[in-house]
Design a protein around this motif. Structure first.
Motif, short mmCIF file in Angstrom:
data_model
loop_
_atom_site.label_atom_id
_atom_site.label_comp_id
_atom_site.label_asym_id
_atom_site.label_seq_id
_atom_site.Cartn_x
_atom_site.Cartn_y
_atom_site.Cartn_z
N PHE A 1 -0.51 8.32 -5.82
CA PHE A 1 -0.61 9.77 -5.58
C PHE A 1 0.08 10.71 -6.22
CE2 PHE A 1 -1.19 13.41 -2.42
CZ PHE A 1 -2.86 13.40 -2.72
N VAL B 1 2.14 9.35 2.61
CA VAL B 1 1.17 8.67 2.32
C VAL B 1 1.36 7.24 3.08
CG1 VAL B 1 0.79 9.36 -0.16
CG2 VAL B 1 2.65 7.43 0.20
N ASP B 2 0.10 6.72 3.74
CA ASP B 2 0.06 5.69 4.47
C ASP B 2 0.74 5.72 5.87
OD1 ASP B 2 -1.11 3.02 4.43
OD2 ASP B 2 0.69 2.16 4.02
N SER C 1 0.75 3.51 -2.99
CA SER C 1 0.23 5.09 -2.67
C SER C 1 1.19 5.98 -3.21
CB SER C 1 0.22 5.13 -1.45
OG SER C 1 -0.85 4.35 -0.77
N ILE D 1 -6.95 7.43 -2.26
CA ILE D 1 -6.43 7.75 -3.38
C ILE D 1 -7.47 7.95 -4.70
CG2 ILE D 1 -4.36 7.92 -5.09
CD1 ILE D 1 -2.65 6.95 -2.68
N ASP E 1 0.77 -1.04 0.24
CA ASP E 1 0.00 -0.11 0.10
C ASP E 1 0.78 1.46 0.11
OD1 ASP E 1 -2.51 1.55 0.26
OD2 ASP E 1 -2.23 1.57 2.14
N SER E 2 1.69 1.02 0.76
CA SER E 2 2.82 2.38 0.82
C SER E 2 3.50 2.74 -0.57
CB SER E 2 3.80 2.12 1.99
OG SER E 2 4.77 2.79 2.27
N MET F 1 -2.98 -0.49 -7.60
CA MET F 1 -3.90 0.04 -6.63
C MET F 1 -4.96 -0.84 -6.04
SD MET F 1 -4.91 3.83 -8.23
CE MET F 1 -5.70 4.33 -6.98
N SER G 1 -5.09 3.13 1.96
CA SER G 1 -4.68 4.33 1.56
C SER G 1 -5.26 4.43 0.15
CB SER G 1 -3.17 4.68 1.83
OG SER G 1 -2.93 4.74 3.10
N ASN G 2 -5.13 3.49 -0.81
CA ASN G 2 -5.58 3.57 -1.93
C ASN G 2 -6.67 3.72 -2.48
OD1 ASN G 2 -3.01 3.61 -4.12
ND2 ASN G 2 -2.47 2.14 -2.63
#
Ligand code: MN
Ligand code: MN
Length: 305
Positions: free
Chosen positions: A22, A71-72, A18, A120, A14-15, A139, A116-117
């Motif tokens: 992003f 992010v994240d 993202s 986004i 995810d990190s 994503m 987090s995505n």
């Protein structure tokens, strides 16, 4: 100057994704942005990047005098040491609010969603930004990873809806199959005990005590042999001795939907009680899938000063 989009330490899928997704959204909004990471991709992320032909974010360890989006995460402990010398322009996150602060107003997208995505995707829709198929696929994988194929208690209707829309863009029809392929890649135990512990590891300040918590998500815990478990425990003791009150490893069985607890701590009993299990060689926690929702909060509560 390009602004940086930076995920947390020991970056997970995810990190990393993202940072990529992003940065794409920012670029489409006319803000020149570059995806960066605080480390190289773990096996699961490598699988995802290869699958969708994406490059891993460039690794950075220092951000002094840079402008950046986080992010994240929003914890200082998850950021580079010189974050205080950088300018934070914005945050996208789905964890508990951390201790990052700013001198100037910032763009903040924080929601209690599973990934987090997912947030986004919402931001992309808000700005009418089109997401290319390759980024959409990655994503989607980030959502499948963070929500453990929608089974984690952190998963929301927003995550499921975003995943469906991203799958359409990426032309993925079988989400379950893609998820299993990804978790197979993630279940790779072919690494040193230390690397396994730190693959997905976070330090927390709990009532002034430094508590490190790692998590390994596996298709089956039967992959962890008794020998490996012994080596992991031994290495956890070393990790604890590096200035921590506790070192915890959560071994999650994604098919059985529960986790086994390994720990070395100055106050073992407090942790074992807080997590609702009993001291034994095999501390199984049925239904526990999420560190952020089922492990961190009870421990924060138990160690509250
Ligand atoms: Mn993460
Ligand atoms: Mn996440």
């Amino acid at each position: 100057m390009s602004v940086l989009v930076l995920g947390h330490k020991n970056p997970d899928t995810d990190s990393n994704v993202s940072a990529i997704s992003f940065a794409h959204v920012l670029n489409q909004r006319g803000i020149q942005a570059t995806a960066v990471a605080q480390g190289t991709p773990a096996p699961e992320t490598e699988f995802v990047l290869n699958k969708f032909n994406l490059k891993a974010p460039e690794v950075v360890t220092s951000v002094a005098s840079k402008e950046l989006y986080l992010v994240d995460y929003s914890d200082l402990a998850q950021a580079p040491a010189d974050l205080k010398d950088a300018k934070i322009l914005g945050i996208v996150d789905h964890h508990k609010l951390g201790d990052v602060t700013t001198d100037t107003p910032l763009e903040c997208w924080i929601q209690p969603y599973g990934c987090s995505n997912t947030i986004i995707k919402m931001v992309a829709d808000y700005y009418n930004v089109t997401i290319p198929a390759d980024i959409a696929g990655a994503m989607l994988c980030a959502i499948l990873s963070d929500t453990v194929l929608f089974k984690s208690p952190t998963c929301t209707e927003f995550d499921k809806k975003a995943a469906q829309e991203l799958a359409k863009i990426a032309n993925v029809s079988d989400l379950e199959a893609l998820g299993m392929e990804m978790f197979k890649a993630k279940s790779n135990l072919n690494a040193s005990p230390r690397d396994l512990i730190f693959r997905d590891f976070k330090d927390f300040d709990m009532g002034g005590k430094k508590i490190g918590i790692g998590q390994l998500e596996l298709i089956s815990l039967s992959m962890v042999t008794p020998e490996l478990k012994e080596s992991l425990k031994k290495e956890l003791a070393a990790v604890k001795s590096e200035g921590r009150h506790s070192a915890v490893l959560v071994l999650t069985d994604i098919m059985k939907e529960g986790s086994e607890l390994l720990l070395v701590s100055d106050e073992e009993d407090i942790i074992i009680n807080a997590l609702g299990t009993q001291k034994s060689d095999n501390m199984w926690m049925p239904g526990v899938m999420s560190r952020k929702k089922q492990v961190v909060p009870p421990l924060q509560g138990a160690f509250k000063a």
